[in-house]
Design a protein around this motif. Structure first.
Motif, PDB file in Angstrom:
ATOM      1  N   VAL A   1      22.603-101.156 -14.483  1.00 46.65           N
ATOM      2  CA  VAL A   1      22.273-101.129 -13.056  1.00 46.65           C
ATOM      3  C   VAL A   1      20.803-100.749 -12.949  1.00 46.65           C
ATOM      4  CG1 VAL A   1      22.696 -99.996 -10.838  1.00 46.65           C
ATOM      5  CG2 VAL A   1      24.617-100.589 -12.328  1.00 46.65           C
ATOM      6  N   TRP A   2      20.084-101.494 -12.118  1.00 48.80           N
ATOM      7  CA  TRP A   2      18.637-101.337 -11.958  1.00 48.80           C
ATOM      8  C   TRP A   2      18.305-100.696 -10.618  1.00 48.80           C
ATOM      9  CZ3 TRP A   2      15.609-102.569 -16.065  1.00 48.80           C
ATOM     10  CH2 TRP A   2      16.228-103.311 -17.081  1.00 48.80           C
ATOM     11  N   ASN A   3      17.187-100.006 -10.593  1.00 44.81           N
ATOM     12  CA  ASN A   3      16.712 -99.376  -9.364  1.00 44.81           C
ATOM     13  C   ASN A   3      16.318-100.445  -8.353  1.00 44.81           C
ATOM     14  OD1 ASN A   3      16.041 -97.236  -7.719  1.00 44.81           O
ATOM     15  ND2 ASN A   3      13.984 -97.021  -8.528  1.00 44.81           N
ATOM     16  N   ASP A   4      16.514-100.142  -7.091  1.00 43.28           N
ATOM     17  CA  ASP A   4      16.076-101.036  -6.018  1.00 43.28           C
ATOM     18  C   ASP A   4      15.606-100.190  -4.846  1.00 43.28           C
ATOM     19  OD1 ASP A   4      18.206-100.602  -3.952  1.00 43.28           O
ATOM     20  OD2 ASP A   4      19.512-101.434  -5.492  1.00 43.28           O
ATOM     21  N   PRO A   5      14.822-100.761  -3.956  1.00 38.80           N
ATOM     22  CA  PRO A   5      14.287 -99.984  -2.836  1.00 38.80           C
ATOM     23  C   PRO A   5      15.230 -99.908  -1.632  1.00 38.80           C
ATOM     24  CG  PRO A   5      13.333-102.166  -2.820  1.00 38.80           C
ATOM     25  CD  PRO A   5      14.208-102.084  -4.042  1.00 38.80           C
ATOM     26  N   VAL A   6      16.447-100.432  -1.779  1.00 38.39           N
ATOM     27  CA  VAL A   6      17.341-100.571  -0.630  1.00 38.39           C
ATOM     28  C   VAL A   6      18.429 -99.508  -0.580  1.00 38.39           C
ATOM     29  CG1 VAL A   6      18.967-102.129   0.520  1.00 38.39           C
ATOM     30  CG2 VAL A   6      16.928-103.060  -0.596  1.00 38.39           C
ATOM     31  N   ASN A   7      19.138 -99.304  -1.685  1.00 40.73           N
ATOM     32  CA  ASN A   7      20.324 -98.453  -1.679  1.00 40.73           C
ATOM     33  C   ASN A   7      19.978 -96.973  -1.812  1.00 40.73           C
ATOM     34  OD1 ASN A   7      22.610-100.408  -1.597  1.00 40.73           O
ATOM     35  ND2 ASN A   7      21.491-101.205  -3.361  1.00 40.73           N
ATOM     36  N   LEU A   8      20.640 -96.162  -1.002  1.00 43.85           N
ATOM     37  CA  LEU A   8      20.448 -94.719  -1.045  1.00 43.85           C
ATOM     38  C   LEU A   8      21.149 -94.138  -2.264  1.00 43.85           C
ATOM     39  CD1 LEU A   8      21.089 -93.896   2.719  1.00 43.85           C
ATOM     40  CD2 LEU A   8      18.879 -94.134   1.544  1.00 43.85           C
ATOM     41  N   MET A   9      20.632 -93.023  -2.762  1.00 48.06           N
ATOM     42  CA  MET A   9      21.178 -92.402  -3.962  1.00 48.06           C
ATOM     43  C   MET A   9      22.644 -92.014  -3.789  1.00 48.06           C
ATOM     44  SD  MET A   9      18.010 -90.208  -5.535  1.00 48.06           S
ATOM     45  CE  MET A   9      17.449 -89.417  -4.041  1.00 48.06           C
ATOM     46  N   ASN A  10      23.001 -91.481  -2.617  1.00 49.05           N
ATOM     47  CA  ASN A  10      24.399 -91.078  -2.431  1.00 49.05           C
ATOM     48  C   ASN A  10      25.331 -92.297  -2.401  1.00 49.05           C
ATOM     49  OD1 ASN A  10      23.584 -91.930   0.099  1.00 49.05           O
ATOM     50  ND2 ASN A  10      24.603 -90.251   1.204  1.00 49.05           N
TER      51      ASN A  10
ATOM     52  N   LEU B   1      32.020-109.071 -15.519  1.00 55.27           N
ATOM     53  CA  LEU B   1      32.828-108.712 -14.343  1.00 55.27           C
ATOM     54  C   LEU B   1      32.270-107.466 -13.661  1.00 55.27           C
ATOM     55  CD1 LEU B   1      36.442-109.327 -15.679  1.00 55.27           C
ATOM     56  CD2 LEU B   1      35.191-110.700 -14.006  1.00 55.27           C
ATOM     57  N   HIS B   2      31.865-106.486 -14.454  1.00 54.56           N
ATOM     58  CA  HIS B   2      31.270-105.268 -13.878  1.00 54.56           C
ATOM     59  C   HIS B   2      29.980-105.597 -13.129  1.00 54.56           C
ATOM     60  CE1 HIS B   2      34.228-102.795 -15.719  1.00 54.56           C
ATOM     61  NE2 HIS B   2      33.647-102.632 -16.896  1.00 54.56           N
ATOM     62  N   ALA B   3      29.129-106.437 -13.731  1.00 55.20           N
ATOM     63  CA  ALA B   3      27.871-106.800 -13.071  1.00 55.20           C
ATOM     64  C   ALA B   3      28.144-107.516 -11.758  1.00 55.20           C
ATOM     65  CB  ALA B   3      27.019-107.668 -13.992  1.00 55.20           C
ATOM     66  N   ARG B   4      29.116-108.404 -11.758  1.00 56.36           N
ATOM     67  CA  ARG B   4      29.476-109.123 -10.530  1.00 56.36           C
ATOM     68  C   ARG B   4      29.981-108.144  -9.467  1.00 56.36           C
ATOM     69  NH1 ARG B   4      32.959-112.844 -12.531  1.00 56.36           N
ATOM     70  NH2 ARG B   4      31.156-113.891 -13.412  1.00 56.36           N
ATOM     71  N   ALA B   5      30.764-107.155  -9.894  1.00 57.36           N
ATOM     72  CA  ALA B   5      31.260-106.149  -8.946  1.00 57.36           C
ATOM     73  C   ALA B   5      30.104-105.338  -8.369  1.00 57.36           C
ATOM     74  CB  ALA B   5      32.269-105.225  -9.639  1.00 57.36           C
ATOM     75  N   MET B   6      29.129-104.995  -9.213  1.00 55.51           N
ATOM     76  CA  MET B   6      27.968-104.254  -8.712  1.00 55.51           C
ATOM     77  C   MET B   6      27.215-105.087  -7.681  1.00 55.51           C
ATOM     78  SD  MET B   6      28.088-101.238 -10.069  1.00 55.51           S
ATOM     79  CE  MET B   6      29.848-101.479  -9.771  1.00 55.51           C
ATOM     80  N   HIS B   7      27.109-106.390  -7.917  1.00 57.76           N
ATOM     81  CA  HIS B   7      26.469-107.279  -6.939  1.00 57.76           C
ATOM     82  C   HIS B   7      27.246-107.269  -5.630  1.00 57.76           C
ATOM     83  CE1 HIS B   7      24.737-109.790 -10.508  1.00 57.76           C
ATOM     84  NE2 HIS B   7      24.152-108.608 -10.384  1.00 57.76           N
ATOM     85  N   ASP B   8      28.573-107.254  -5.727  1.00 59.65           N
ATOM     86  CA  ASP B   8      29.400-107.212  -4.514  1.00 59.65           C
ATOM     87  C   ASP B   8      29.146-105.938  -3.717  1.00 59.65           C
ATOM     88  OD1 ASP B   8      30.472-109.680  -5.172  1.00 59.65           O
ATOM     89  OD2 ASP B   8      32.337-108.841  -5.992  1.00 59.65           O
ATOM     90  N   TYR B   9      28.817-104.861  -4.398  1.00 58.99           N
ATOM     91  CA  TYR B   9      28.482-103.600  -3.728  1.00 58.99           C
ATOM     92  C   TYR B   9      27.030-103.573  -3.249  1.00 58.99           C
ATOM     93  CZ  TYR B   9      32.739-101.020  -5.068  1.00 58.99           C
ATOM     94  OH  TYR B   9      34.035-100.568  -5.206  1.00 58.99           O
TER      95      TYR B   9
END
Length: 96
Positions: free
Chosen positions: A26-35, A77-85
């Motif tokens: 999982v990579w850092n992005d400027p969108v999602n909050l840490m919590n 499958l995990h990567a795809r699920a992370m994309h869904d989130y």
């Protein structure tokens, strides 16, 4: 047998490549909050609060974190699920 093609043996390194472990990163992005990232890691992977927070902080400070390791298909499958989130994730071969 007339017209039969010679059998080709699968190289042992090809078999080893199929068995080699893979990772979901999982990579850092400027969108999602840490919590929110902690929430996703706890909900999807079942991490404890401490482990989810540790992985989130790795994403935040180091730019990425390995969140799972195993068979390539499962990591995809995990990567795809992370994309869904809404998280940015990739799959890579585990380093030896």
């Amino acid at each position: 047998m007339v017209g039969a093609l010679p059998r080709e043996d699968v190289a042992s390194d090809t078999v080893a490549d199929l068995a080699a472990p893979w990772q979901t990163v999982v990579w850092n992005d400027p969108v999602n909050l840490m919590n929110y990232v902690v929430h996703v890691f706890r909900e999807y992977f079942g991490f404890s609060a401490a482990v989810a927070t540790e992985r989130m902080l790795a994403v935040h400070h180091d730019g990425h974190a390995v969140v799972a390791e195993g068979a390539r298909e499962q990591m995809e499958l995990h990567a795809r699920a992370m994309h869904d989130y809404g998280l940015w994730a990739t799959v890579r071969r585990a380093e030896a």
